[in-house]
Design a protein around this motif. Sequence first.
Motif, mmCIF file in Angstrom:
data_model
loop_
_atom_site.group_PDB
_atom_site.id
_atom_site.type_symbol
_atom_site.label_atom_id
_atom_site.label_comp_id
_atom_site.label_asym_id
_atom_site.label_seq_id
_atom_site.Cartn_x
_atom_site.Cartn_y
_atom_site.Cartn_z
ATOM 1 N N GLY A 120 26.937 32.849 57.529
ATOM 2 C CA GLY A 120 26.745 31.540 58.144
ATOM 3 C C GLY A 120 26.965 31.558 59.640
ATOM 4 O O GLY A 120 27.242 32.608 60.239
ATOM 5 N N PRO A 121 26.891 30.388 60.279
ATOM 6 C CA PRO A 121 26.940 30.292 61.736
ATOM 7 C C PRO A 121 28.228 30.797 62.381
ATOM 8 O O PRO A 121 28.218 31.176 63.544
ATOM 9 C CB PRO A 121 26.770 28.806 62.021
ATOM 10 C CG PRO A 121 26.421 28.152 60.752
ATOM 11 C CD PRO A 121 26.655 29.104 59.642
ATOM 12 N N ASP A 122 29.333 30.810 61.645
ATOM 13 C CA ASP A 122 30.591 31.284 62.215
ATOM 14 C C ASP A 122 31.000 32.633 61.644
ATOM 15 O O ASP A 122 32.159 33.027 61.711
ATOM 16 C CB ASP A 122 31.700 30.245 61.999
ATOM 17 C CG ASP A 122 31.540 29.087 62.965
ATOM 18 O OD1 ASP A 122 31.914 29.256 64.133
ATOM 19 O OD2 ASP A 122 31.009 28.041 62.559
ATOM 20 N N GLY A 123 30.034 33.341 61.061
ATOM 21 C CA GLY A 123 30.316 34.660 60.506
ATOM 22 C C GLY A 123 30.858 34.615 59.095
ATOM 23 O O GLY A 123 31.167 35.652 58.517
ATOM 24 N N GLU A 124 30.972 33.416 58.515
ATOM 25 C CA GLU A 124 31.489 33.293 57.156
ATOM 26 C C GLU A 124 30.464 33.817 56.146
ATOM 27 O O GLU A 124 29.272 33.610 56.308
ATOM 28 C CB GLU A 124 31.864 31.837 56.830
ATOM 29 C CG GLU A 124 30.710 30.867 56.702
ATOM 30 C CD GLU A 124 30.215 30.272 58.009
ATOM 31 O OE1 GLU A 124 29.562 29.226 57.946
ATOM 32 O OE2 GLU A 124 30.455 30.858 59.095
ATOM 33 N N GLU A 125 30.944 34.532 55.147
ATOM 34 C CA GLU A 125 30.056 35.041 54.104
ATOM 35 C C GLU A 125 29.931 34.002 53.001
ATOM 36 O O GLU A 125 30.926 33.491 52.494
ATOM 37 C CB GLU A 125 30.582 36.357 53.542
ATOM 38 C CG GLU A 125 30.433 37.494 54.517
ATOM 39 C CD GLU A 125 30.722 38.850 53.911
ATOM 40 O OE1 GLU A 125 30.648 39.010 52.676
ATOM 41 O OE2 GLU A 125 31.036 39.765 54.687
ATOM 42 N N ILE A 126 28.682 33.717 52.653
ATOM 43 C CA ILE A 126 28.383 32.727 51.621
ATOM 44 C C ILE A 126 27.627 33.430 50.506
ATOM 45 O O ILE A 126 26.639 34.133 50.759
ATOM 46 C CB ILE A 126 27.508 31.590 52.193
ATOM 47 C CG1 ILE A 126 28.180 30.976 53.416
ATOM 48 C CG2 ILE A 126 27.211 30.550 51.119
ATOM 49 C CD1 ILE A 126 27.241 30.169 54.280
ATOM 50 N N GLU A 127 28.088 33.245 49.283
ATOM 51 C CA GLU A 127 27.423 33.819 48.113
ATOM 52 C C GLU A 127 26.741 32.689 47.353
ATOM 53 O O GLU A 127 27.320 31.622 47.145
ATOM 54 C CB GLU A 127 28.443 34.480 47.196
ATOM 55 C CG GLU A 127 27.857 35.008 45.910
ATOM 56 C CD GLU A 127 28.910 35.602 44.976
ATOM 57 O OE1 GLU A 127 28.508 36.252 43.994
ATOM 58 O OE2 GLU A 127 30.124 35.401 45.222
ATOM 59 N N PHE A 128 25.516 32.913 46.934
ATOM 60 C CA PHE A 128 24.832 32.009 46.016
ATOM 61 C C PHE A 128 24.943 32.675 44.653
ATOM 62 O O PHE A 128 24.626 33.859 44.511
ATOM 63 C CB PHE A 128 23.388 31.782 46.441
ATOM 64 C CG PHE A 128 23.306 31.194 47.832
ATOM 65 C CD1 PHE A 128 23.770 29.913 48.074
ATOM 66 C CD2 PHE A 128 22.805 31.925 48.888
ATOM 67 C CE1 PHE A 128 23.737 29.360 49.350
ATOM 68 C CE2 PHE A 128 22.757 31.387 50.159
ATOM 69 C CZ PHE A 128 23.226 30.104 50.389
ATOM 70 N N PHE A 129 25.402 31.936 43.642
ATOM 71 C CA PHE A 129 25.868 32.523 42.392
ATOM 72 C C PHE A 129 25.324 31.785 41.179
ATOM 73 O O PHE A 129 25.363 30.555 41.125
ATOM 74 C CB PHE A 129 27.398 32.444 42.376
ATOM 75 C CG PHE A 129 28.050 32.973 41.131
ATOM 76 C CD1 PHE A 129 28.493 34.274 41.080
ATOM 77 C CD2 PHE A 129 28.229 32.157 40.021
ATOM 78 C CE1 PHE A 129 29.105 34.773 39.938
ATOM 79 C CE2 PHE A 129 28.838 32.638 38.878
ATOM 80 C CZ PHE A 129 29.275 33.950 38.832
ATOM 81 N N LYS A 130 24.851 32.556 40.198
ATOM 82 C CA LYS A 130 24.455 32.006 38.903
ATOM 83 C C LYS A 130 24.837 33.006 37.828
ATOM 84 O O LYS A 130 24.469 34.192 37.908
ATOM 85 C CB LYS A 130 22.957 31.740 38.828
ATOM 86 C CG LYS A 130 22.532 31.186 37.474
ATOM 87 C CD LYS A 130 21.049 30.925 37.404
ATOM 88 C CE LYS A 130 20.704 30.370 36.031
ATOM 89 N NZ LYS A 130 19.283 30.114 35.902
ATOM 90 N N GLN A 131 25.611 32.556 36.835
ATOM 91 C CA GLN A 131 25.902 33.402 35.677
ATOM 92 C C GLN A 131 24.744 33.271 34.713
ATOM 93 O O GLN A 131 24.318 32.154 34.393
ATOM 94 C CB GLN A 131 27.214 32.993 34.998
ATOM 95 C CG GLN A 131 27.557 33.918 33.849
ATOM 96 C CD GLN A 131 28.940 33.662 33.285
ATOM 97 O OE1 GLN A 131 29.871 33.357 34.026
ATOM 98 N NE2 GLN A 131 29.062 33.776 31.988
ATOM 99 N N LEU A 132 24.209 34.389 34.284
ATOM 100 C CA LEU A 132 23.048 34.381 33.402
ATOM 101 C C LEU A 132 23.480 34.252 31.949
ATOM 102 O O LEU A 132 24.560 34.730 31.582
ATOM 103 C CB LEU A 132 22.224 35.650 33.617
ATOM 104 C CG LEU A 132 21.719 35.836 35.060
ATOM 105 C CD1 LEU A 132 21.049 37.194 35.209
ATOM 106 C CD2 LEU A 132 20.781 34.715 35.460
ATOM 107 N N PRO A 133 22.633 33.634 31.142
ATOM 108 C CA PRO A 133 22.980 33.485 29.710
ATOM 109 C C PRO A 133 22.978 34.818 28.981
ATOM 110 O O PRO A 133 22.385 35.765 29.383
ATOM 111 C CB PRO A 133 21.893 32.562 29.176
ATOM 112 C CG PRO A 133 20.824 32.498 30.186
ATOM 113 C CD PRO A 133 21.366 33.044 31.473
#
Length: 133
Positions: A120-133
């Motif tokens: 992100g803009p301040d160097g923060e790491e962002i994870e997009f997450f989905k647990q699969l069935p």
Amino acid sequence: MKTTSGLGFHHIGLKCADLKRSETFYRALGLTEVLRWGEGEKEIVMLDLGDGGRIELFANGTDEFSVKGKWVHFAIATEDVDGMYERALSAGAEPLTPPKTVPLDSKPEKVSIHIAFVKGPDGEEIEFFKQLP
């Protein structure tokens, strides 16, 4: 989400080098403003992820690490990991890990997750997450 102990996640705080830039970025991901207070270097904005979890953005941050530490990453649950990854890149995020499916050697059951990471803009790491069935 509250547990039987009455505990639940409320928010995570982030000091932003440029509050407006960070606010614009997170709004582009779909977060909405809940509260705002303070002015100038003391301005704070609370944004909702849509499930009650929140990110609190503080003005007057720097690009340096705090002596109090820095989170490794935070994860946003989504049904569309690939779409959110592209949305973040379009909003100015730096790509870290493109969408991928990872089978976990987990217990008590084996699960797979679909994930992607951006910076992100301040160097923060962002994870997009989905647990699969």
